[in-house]
Motif scaffolding. Structure first.
Motif, PDB file in Angstrom:
ATOM      1  N   THR A 159       0.835  -1.205   0.000  1.00 54.26           N
ATOM      2  CA  THR A 159       0.000   0.000   0.000  1.00 54.26           C
ATOM      3  C   THR A 159       0.867   1.252   0.000  1.00 54.26           C
ATOM      4  O   THR A 159       0.582   2.218  -0.714  1.00 54.26           O
ATOM      5  CB  THR A 159      -0.933  -0.005   1.223  1.00 54.26           C
ATOM      6  OG1 THR A 159      -1.701  -1.216   1.228  1.00 54.26           O
ATOM      7  CG2 THR A 159      -1.885   1.175   1.185  1.00 54.26           C
ATOM      8  N   ALA A 160       1.942   1.232   0.779  1.00 57.43           N
ATOM      9  CA  ALA A 160       2.857   2.372   0.803  1.00 57.43           C
ATOM     10  C   ALA A 160       3.660   2.452  -0.491  1.00 57.43           C
ATOM     11  O   ALA A 160       3.852   3.535  -1.054  1.00 57.43           O
ATOM     12  CB  ALA A 160       3.798   2.261   2.004  1.00 57.43           C
ATOM     13  N   PHE A 161       4.119   1.303  -0.978  1.00 54.60           N
ATOM     14  CA  PHE A 161       4.985   1.289  -2.159  1.00 54.60           C
ATOM     15  C   PHE A 161       4.226   1.674  -3.422  1.00 54.60           C
ATOM     16  O   PHE A 161       4.665   2.528  -4.198  1.00 54.60           O
ATOM     17  CB  PHE A 161       5.609  -0.098  -2.322  1.00 54.60           C
ATOM     18  CG  PHE A 161       6.582  -0.201  -3.453  1.00 54.60           C
ATOM     19  CD1 PHE A 161       7.909   0.152  -3.282  1.00 54.60           C
ATOM     20  CD2 PHE A 161       6.168  -0.648  -4.705  1.00 54.60           C
ATOM     21  CE1 PHE A 161       8.810   0.061  -4.330  1.00 54.60           C
ATOM     22  CE2 PHE A 161       7.069  -0.743  -5.758  1.00 54.60           C
ATOM     23  CZ  PHE A 161       8.392  -0.391  -5.570  1.00 54.60           C
ATOM     24  N   HIS A 162       3.086   1.027  -3.667  1.00 52.04           N
ATOM     25  CA  HIS A 162       2.369   1.235  -4.923  1.00 52.04           C
ATOM     26  C   HIS A 162       1.514   2.505  -4.925  1.00 52.04           C
ATOM     27  O   HIS A 162       1.374   3.149  -5.964  1.00 52.04           O
ATOM     28  CB  HIS A 162       1.457   0.039  -5.211  1.00 52.04           C
ATOM     29  CG  HIS A 162       2.182  -1.237  -5.437  1.00 52.04           C
ATOM     30  ND1 HIS A 162       3.075  -1.428  -6.462  1.00 52.04           N
ATOM     31  CD2 HIS A 162       2.160  -2.420  -4.762  1.00 52.04           C
ATOM     32  CE1 HIS A 162       3.559  -2.648  -6.423  1.00 52.04           C
ATOM     33  NE2 HIS A 162       3.025  -3.276  -5.397  1.00 52.04           N
ATOM     34  N   SER A 163       0.922   2.828  -3.783  1.00 51.90           N
ATOM     35  CA  SER A 163      -0.060   3.911  -3.743  1.00 51.90           C
ATOM     36  C   SER A 163       0.396   5.125  -2.946  1.00 51.90           C
ATOM     37  O   SER A 163      -0.345   6.103  -2.840  1.00 51.90           O
ATOM     38  CB  SER A 163      -1.387   3.388  -3.150  1.00 51.90           C
ATOM     39  OG  SER A 163      -1.921   2.357  -3.946  1.00 51.90           O
ATOM     40  N   ASN A 164       1.593   5.066  -2.360  1.00 55.04           N
ATOM     41  CA  ASN A 164       2.080   6.178  -1.525  1.00 55.04           C
ATOM     42  C   ASN A 164       1.092   6.518  -0.414  1.00 55.04           C
ATOM     43  O   ASN A 164       0.916   7.689  -0.058  1.00 55.04           O
ATOM     44  CB  ASN A 164       2.344   7.419  -2.373  1.00 55.04           C
ATOM     45  CG  ASN A 164       3.459   7.210  -3.374  1.00 55.04           C
ATOM     46  OD1 ASN A 164       4.463   6.575  -3.060  1.00 55.04           O
ATOM     47  ND2 ASN A 164       3.294   7.712  -4.584  1.00 55.04           N
ATOM     48  N   ALA A 165       0.452   5.481   0.110  1.00 55.83           N
ATOM     49  CA  ALA A 165      -0.567   5.683   1.140  1.00 55.83           C
ATOM     50  C   ALA A 165      -0.089   5.120   2.471  1.00 55.83           C
ATOM     51  O   ALA A 165       0.628   4.117   2.522  1.00 55.83           O
ATOM     52  CB  ALA A 165      -1.870   5.003   0.736  1.00 55.83           C
ATOM     53  N   THR A 166      -0.491   5.773   3.531  1.00 58.86           N
ATOM     54  CA  THR A 166      -0.238   5.219   4.857  1.00 58.86           C
ATOM     55  C   THR A 166      -1.431   4.370   5.268  1.00 58.86           C
ATOM     56  O   THR A 166      -2.542   4.538   4.746  1.00 58.86           O
ATOM     57  CB  THR A 166       0.006   6.329   5.887  1.00 58.86           C
ATOM     58  OG1 THR A 166       0.456   5.746   7.114  1.00 58.86           O
ATOM     59  CG2 THR A 166      -1.272   7.122   6.165  1.00 58.86           C
ATOM     60  N   THR A 167      -1.186   3.432   6.154  1.00 60.27           N
ATOM     61  CA  THR A 167      -2.242   2.543   6.634  1.00 60.27           C
ATOM     62  C   THR A 167      -2.566   2.866   8.085  1.00 60.27           C
ATOM     63  O   THR A 167      -1.664   2.940   8.917  1.00 60.27           O
ATOM     64  CB  THR A 167      -1.813   1.062   6.531  1.00 60.27           C
ATOM     65  OG1 THR A 167      -1.493   0.766   5.168  1.00 60.27           O
ATOM     66  CG2 THR A 167      -2.929   0.142   6.983  1.00 60.27           C
ATOM     67  N   ILE A 168      -3.832   3.073   8.366  1.00 61.01           N
ATOM     68  CA  ILE A 168      -4.301   3.280   9.733  1.00 61.01           C
ATOM     69  C   ILE A 168      -4.969   1.992  10.175  1.00 61.01           C
ATOM     70  O   ILE A 168      -5.892   1.506   9.510  1.00 61.01           O
ATOM     71  CB  ILE A 168      -5.299   4.443   9.816  1.00 61.01           C
ATOM     72  CG1 ILE A 168      -4.635   5.742   9.366  1.00 61.01           C
ATOM     73  CG2 ILE A 168      -5.856   4.582  11.222  1.00 61.01           C
ATOM     74  CD1 ILE A 168      -5.600   6.895   9.233  1.00 61.01           C
ATOM     75  N   THR A 169      -4.492   1.409  11.260  1.00 63.53           N
ATOM     76  CA  THR A 169      -5.058   0.145  11.714  1.00 63.53           C
ATOM     77  C   THR A 169      -5.947   0.352  12.932  1.00 63.53           C
ATOM     78  O   THR A 169      -5.649   1.170  13.802  1.00 63.53           O
ATOM     79  CB  THR A 169      -3.950  -0.857  12.056  1.00 63.53           C
ATOM     80  OG1 THR A 169      -3.099  -0.309  13.061  1.00 63.53           O
ATOM     81  CG2 THR A 169      -3.122  -1.172  10.826  1.00 63.53           C
ATOM     82  N   ALA A 170      -7.021  -0.393  12.970  1.00 62.87           N
ATOM     83  CA  ALA A 170      -7.970  -0.340  14.085  1.00 62.87           C
ATOM     84  C   ALA A 170      -8.033  -1.705  14.758  1.00 62.87           C
ATOM     85  O   ALA A 170      -7.995  -2.747  14.089  1.00 62.87           O
ATOM     86  CB  ALA A 170      -9.361   0.060  13.583  1.00 62.87           C
ATOM     87  N   ILE A 171      -8.108  -1.703  16.073  1.00 67.10           N
ATOM     88  CA  ILE A 171      -8.228  -2.943  16.846  1.00 67.10           C
ATOM     89  C   ILE A 171      -9.695  -3.150  17.216  1.00 67.10           C
ATOM     90  O   ILE A 171     -10.309  -2.259  17.809  1.00 67.10           O
ATOM     91  CB  ILE A 171      -7.377  -2.881  18.124  1.00 67.10           C
ATOM     92  CG1 ILE A 171      -5.900  -2.692  17.759  1.00 67.10           C
ATOM     93  CG2 ILE A 171      -7.567  -4.137  18.967  1.00 67.10           C
ATOM     94  CD1 ILE A 171      -4.992  -2.509  18.961  1.00 67.10           C
TER      95      ILE A 171
END
Length: 434
Positions: A159-171
């Protein structure tokens, strides 16, 4: 050989018209020709290769037996002879241009999921990453998902490599699945320049073999869409949800703008996934498939294998669930702690209450006359898992537990082989320290 004519000006002293001749560079030269033929023969000898062993049929049968006794993953399933025979009848075409069997499969997938279009890709990871890249236009932005999600943990940071997006994770606050409240607590919707605004909420169903309640998915989808954001589903194992709950795939996919569905996991096809969405979405996704190196050629064999799996293997998933519940019940009977029950095809377990650790269990299982393969706390059953393997695994754990008890093992009050709440533990020996 083509005939060449020399073009010459008229010559008053020339008695007759020129006759056809070969240019000097096309005229055969006996010694050079023999030398070239020898060189070509040598290259041919270097290139040729036979991968079929003398014992290939026996080797394949052995591999099928090994797969039937492996609880590592459902990705290890192998094509049956019947699937091979069906696939050999597929159309012959080039998927970048026109491949009839693949086009038919894509049309079927779009129809059963209730979407306008579909696209066949080599893997679920590519399907997920193309979907995210197609949704995401211009950074900064973020993707919100479960902290256990495949797109977050097991796609190599795609997701970071291809889309330059950060990931927000929820528990998940309930320890099982994300709820609307969980999403609302983590999503970024404001214009604070310190944060990457959320553009896509991605769910996974099933996740670790568990099913997200459909009413919760609908609630999340309605709210996310009301904020002008997109919904993506990693539905690699959505087939398990459909067969277990009796819910049509269209209903399961309706809340999402895009869905990835895998053929090579629960369904047992050798390779492939489908990404479904709107016509406009899939048209753009095809550009990214090409950019990602996923534009395949003669995919008819793969499409036919997927079609065979949909017809013949999908109905078997219910039997897989029954077998998984049998394994869970047997583990409980022995005294093993179940950390995530068999809702579909997976069980997560903790053997420490009976004095067993994962490393010992893996080694003992591998040393059986008919070896069993496990990797740690996760047990995955599939369409080729044998009931005999389930009973043999239970017998082994029961035997080790009895040995531990005879040696004086007393279960501790806080027995728990799952530190930090992580239920997915891979068996590994502690590293030696000097």
């Amino acid at each position: 050989m083509r005939t060449y004519f020399l073009s010459v000006a008229k010559n008053p002293y020339q008695a007759s018209a020129p006759s056809p001749v070969n240019p000097p560079y096309l005229r055969p030269h006996t010694s050079m020709s023999a030398s070239l033929d020898a060189a070509r023969s040598a290259v041919t000898q270097q290139v040729k290769f036979d991968i079929i062993t003398e014992s290939q049929e026996a080797d394949n049968e052995k591999a099928r037996q090994e797969v039937s006794r492996s609880f590592i993953s459902d990705t290890i399933t192998v094509p049956s002879n019947e699937m091979y025979a069906y696939a050999a009848l597929a159309s012959l075409g080039d998927d970048v241009y026109h491949e009839p069997s693949t086009i038919a499969l894509e049309a079927h997938m779009a129809q059963i999921t209730g979407k306008e279009a579909a696209m066949f890709v080599p893997s679920g990871t590519m399907s997920n990453q193309i979907a995210l890249r197609t949704h995401l236009k211009q950074p900064p932005y973020s993707v919100l998902c479960d902290y256990r999600a495949h797109i977050h943990k097991y796609e190599a940071g795609g997701t970071a490599f291809h889309s330059n997006a950060t990931t927000i994770t929820a528990i998940p606050s309930n320890g099982h699945h994300l709820t609307l409240a969980d999403v609302q607590a983590e999503i970024i919707l404001d214009n604070d320049i310190h944060f990457a605004p959320t553009e896509v909420v991605a769910l996974e169903n099933t996740l670790n073999g568990t099913i997200i309640p459909q009413d919760e998915i609908i609630a999340i989808s309605n709210w996310v869409h009301s904020k002008g954001k997109k919904m993506h589903l990693d539905g690699a194992r959505i087939w398990h949800v459909a067969i277990e709950t009796g819910t049509p795939l269209k209903e399961l996919c309706d809340p999402f703008d895009s869905v990835s569905l895998c053929f090579s996991k629960g369904l047992g096809a050798p390779i492939g996934s489908c990404l479904v969405g709107s016509q406009e979405f899939i048209k753009k996704a095809r550009w990214f498939r090409k950019l990602f190196g996923g534009g395949m050629r003669q995919t008819g064999l793969l499409a036919a294998s997927a079609a065979y799996a949909l017809t013949h293997n999908f109905p078997k998933l219910l039997d897989v669930h029954v077998l998984a519940k049998r394994l869970e019940a047997g583990l409980k009977e022995i005294g093993v702690r179940i950390t995530s029950p068999a809702e579909t095809c997976m069980i997560f377990f903790d053997p420490s209450p009976v004095g067993v650790d994962y490393v010992e269990l893996v080694e003992r299982a591998d040393a059986l006359p008919k070896p069993i393969k496990i990797g740690g706390s996760r047990l995955v059953l599939h369409v080729q898992t044998s009931p005999e393997a389930v009973e043999d695994l239970l017998a082994l754990i029961r035997q080790i537990a009895e040995e531990k008890k005879a040696a004086g093992f007393v279960p501790p009050q806080d027995a728990n082989g799952n530190p930090n709440g992580n239920i997915y533990i891979r068996a590994s020996k502690p590293r030696r320290t000097e």
